[in-house]
Design an enzyme around this catalytic site. Sequence first.
Site, short mmCIF file in Angstrom:
data_model
loop_
_atom_site.label_atom_id
_atom_site.label_comp_id
_atom_site.label_asym_id
_atom_site.label_seq_id
_atom_site.Cartn_x
_atom_site.Cartn_y
_atom_site.Cartn_z
N ARG A 65 4.37 8.47 -4.56
CA ARG A 65 4.90 9.91 -6.00
C ARG A 65 3.68 9.80 -6.72
O ARG A 65 3.22 9.04 -6.79
CB ARG A 65 5.94 9.11 -6.65
N LYS A 130 5.48 -4.49 -6.73
CA LYS A 130 6.25 -3.84 -5.90
C LYS A 130 5.61 -4.20 -4.02
O LYS A 130 4.97 -4.58 -3.50
CB LYS A 130 5.11 -2.78 -6.04
N ARG A 266 7.36 1.69 -17.57
CA ARG A 266 7.87 0.37 -17.45
C ARG A 266 8.17 -0.34 -18.40
O ARG A 266 8.65 0.40 -19.54
CB ARG A 266 5.86 0.12 -17.36
C1 BTN Z 1 4.96 5.74 -3.60
O1 BTN Z 1 5.52 4.03 -3.87
O2 BTN Z 1 5.04 6.25 -4.63
C2 BTN Z 1 5.43 6.13 -2.40
C3 BTN Z 1 5.19 5.68 -1.65
C4 BTN Z 1 5.44 6.10 -0.09
C5 BTN Z 1 4.82 5.60 1.25
C6 BTN Z 1 5.12 6.05 2.30
S1 BTN Z 1 4.03 5.98 3.95
C7 BTN Z 1 5.04 6.48 5.22
C8 BTN Z 1 5.30 7.81 4.33
N1 BTN Z 1 3.82 8.36 3.99
C9 BTN Z 1 3.54 9.24 3.31
O3 BTN Z 1 2.20 9.44 3.03
N2 BTN Z 1 4.00 8.24 2.43
C10 BTN Z 1 5.76 7.73 2.69
#
Ligand code: BTN
Length: 269
Positions: A65, A130, A266
């Site tokens: 994100r 996380k 946060r």
């Molecule tokens: C976040 O934490 O901000 C979201 C992370 C999402 C990661 C997943 S891995 C599979 C899919 N492909 C990506 O490029 N992103 C999501």
Amino acid sequence: MFIVLLNKDKILRLTSDSSLTFDLHIFNKIDSTNNFLLNNFQSLQLDNNSIPVVAAEIQTKGRGRIGRSWHSELGSGLTFSLLWFFKKGTAELAGLSLTIGVAIIRVLRSFFINQVQLKWPNDLLHNNCKLCGILVELRGKANGPTHAVIGIGVNFNLSSSLKSIIQQDVTDLYQITGKHHDRNVFLSALLLELCNILSDFQAHGFAYFRDEWISYHAYQDKIVKLTLPNNTSVIGRVDGINADGSLCLLTSTGYHSFSVGDISMRLID
Ligand code: BTN
């Protein structure tokens, strides 16, 4: 339950007990599983019983994100995306990414991993570190239909060198449980739960999951600082989630709601 096997560039066709079929595309290396589905959703076969899923051992440009990166390396985790078709418009899908978090918590609990919590809008944390991230990207019209690309990354066993390049506190299933977990088993369980939860979301919306979501929220009743897209910030006490997935915050000027979007949150000690 079916078992899927990672580590091969191939497509598997898997059928669950409820006769839903997953078309699983497995890549050893890809830029991003979300990108693959966003670029190809029009050519992928879509019917009510067939769900395209893309899993990758390595993503070279994994995305998170708010323009962040999702870092992973060989064997460090599970990175996959699935495509779900909604008749609803994008405007009605605001709570979708929150709902996906509920599915992952349920699956973790089914494996007796009970201490993981949600952080609005859709991170999964253990002791404030996380474990898992969710990136939902929508393509469609305000009144529908909509294609939702739902990307999930779960940390299974991060090396110390990988941890050092991730710019936040992270954890993984090995660190939490002291055991190695099978990604194939986890992916199978997660796909089945996602199907259940997406069907319920389709029928009832986020309101159906709201109380359950709040019961998992790490920051419920906590004082937090939100950073908004225009770089201003707001401090307040978290007072639940609204039926559309927006966050309810009690601030010095009263109650305010914040929609899921490019907001980061946060904890204030
Ligand atoms: C976040 O934490 O901000 C979201 C992370 C999402 C990661 C997943 S891995 C599979 C899919 N492909 C990506 O490029 N992103 C999501």
